[in-house]
Design a protein around this motif. Structure first.
Motif, PDB file in Angstrom:
ATOM      1  N   ALA A  18       0.913  -1.277   0.004  1.00 54.52           N
ATOM      2  CA  ALA A  18       0.027  -0.020   0.149  1.00 54.52           C
ATOM      3  C   ALA A  18       0.644   1.022   0.289  1.00 54.52           C
ATOM      4  CB  ALA A  18      -0.899  -0.093   1.087  1.00 54.52           C
ATOM      5  N   ILE A  19       1.904   1.361   0.607  1.00 57.51           N
ATOM      6  CA  ILE A  19       2.763   2.588   1.042  1.00 57.51           C
ATOM      7  C   ILE A  19       3.527   2.888  -0.437  1.00 57.51           C
ATOM      8  CG2 ILE A  19       4.842   3.447   1.941  1.00 57.51           C
ATOM      9  CD1 ILE A  19       3.800   1.638   4.453  1.00 57.51           C
ATOM     10  N   PRO A  20       4.173   1.813  -1.126  1.00 56.72           N
ATOM     11  CA  PRO A  20       4.586   2.338  -2.447  1.00 56.72           C
ATOM     12  C   PRO A  20       3.717   2.444  -3.474  1.00 56.72           C
ATOM     13  CG  PRO A  20       5.300   0.028  -1.993  1.00 56.72           C
ATOM     14  CD  PRO A  20       4.732   0.619  -0.799  1.00 56.72           C
ATOM     15  N   GLY A  21       2.527   1.772  -3.462  1.00 57.59           N
ATOM     16  CA  GLY A  21       1.715   2.011  -4.182  1.00 57.59           C
ATOM     17  C   GLY A  21       1.095   3.354  -4.293  1.00 57.59           C
ATOM     18  N   PHE A  22       0.793   3.936  -2.949  1.00 62.19           N
ATOM     19  CA  PHE A  22       0.171   5.369  -2.666  1.00 62.19           C
ATOM     20  C   PHE A  22       1.156   6.342  -3.486  1.00 62.19           C
ATOM     21  CE2 PHE A  22      -0.176   8.956   0.062  1.00 62.19           C
ATOM     22  CZ  PHE A  22      -1.468   9.187   0.210  1.00 62.19           C
ATOM     23  N   VAL A  23       2.630   6.176  -3.129  1.00 60.58           N
ATOM     24  CA  VAL A  23       3.383   7.071  -3.743  1.00 60.58           C
ATOM     25  C   VAL A  23       3.615   6.982  -5.172  1.00 60.58           C
ATOM     26  CG1 VAL A  23       5.754   7.928  -3.444  1.00 60.58           C
ATOM     27  CG2 VAL A  23       4.727   6.993  -1.618  1.00 60.58           C
TER      28      VAL A  23
END
Length: 160
Positions: A102-107
């Motif tokens: 979720a974190i790299p996808g968000f960025v």
């Protein structure tokens, strides 16, 4: 709990996750309320453990969001389009690589919309950094907490 009730609980949770990205919609509360409803109908140890864990996680999430430096989202360039792409990126990353994706996808979602808007890599990276500093971090923390709760609920439902 019947299939239709499970579908309704799932829809309320999805609405809560989407609500995190929409200003004024209590996304975290919708996810928690759906978890409460499911737990009250399920009446199992797993349901109660998940409800308590979700409650603690959302309380910690609220404290973290309060402690993060608050800046105006518009000044940082966080438009509705940026929020939609960031949310789609986070959900896609969460599905492709559970939890941590979720974190790299968000960025990546923020970068993608900024790359489309600005046209160049360097400008998109600088804009992505500005958005993350200005508004993205608190939004990411809240979205990640909601995705964790929804993922735990979905795992419990699928496990039986």
């Amino acid at each position: 709990m019947g299939v239709w009730q499970l579908v309704l609980v799932g829809l309320v949770m999805v609405l809560g996750v989407v609500g995190v990205l929409v200003p004024g919609v209590p996304g975290r509360w919708l996810v928690w309320a759906a978890m409460l409803w499911w737990s009250l109908h399920e009446l199992s140890t797993t349901a109660w453990v998940l409800l308590v864990a979700a409650t603690v996680l959302f309380l910690v999430d609220q404290v973290v969001v309060w402690l993060l430096p608050v800046r105006r989202a518009r000044e940082a360039g966080c438009t509705g389009r940026v929020a939609v792409f960031a949310g789609l990126g986070a959900v896609t990353g969460f599905v492709l690589l559970p939890v941590v994706g979720a974190i790299p996808g968000f960025v990546a979602g923020i970068y993608a919309v900024e790359r489309l808007r600005l046209g160049g890599h360097g400008q998109a990276v600088a804009s992505t950094r500005a958005v993350m500093r200005g508004a993205g971090t608190s939004l990411l923390v809240e979205l990640f907490a909601c995705l964790l709760v929804v993922g735990a609920w979905l795992g419990a439902v699928l496990a039986g």
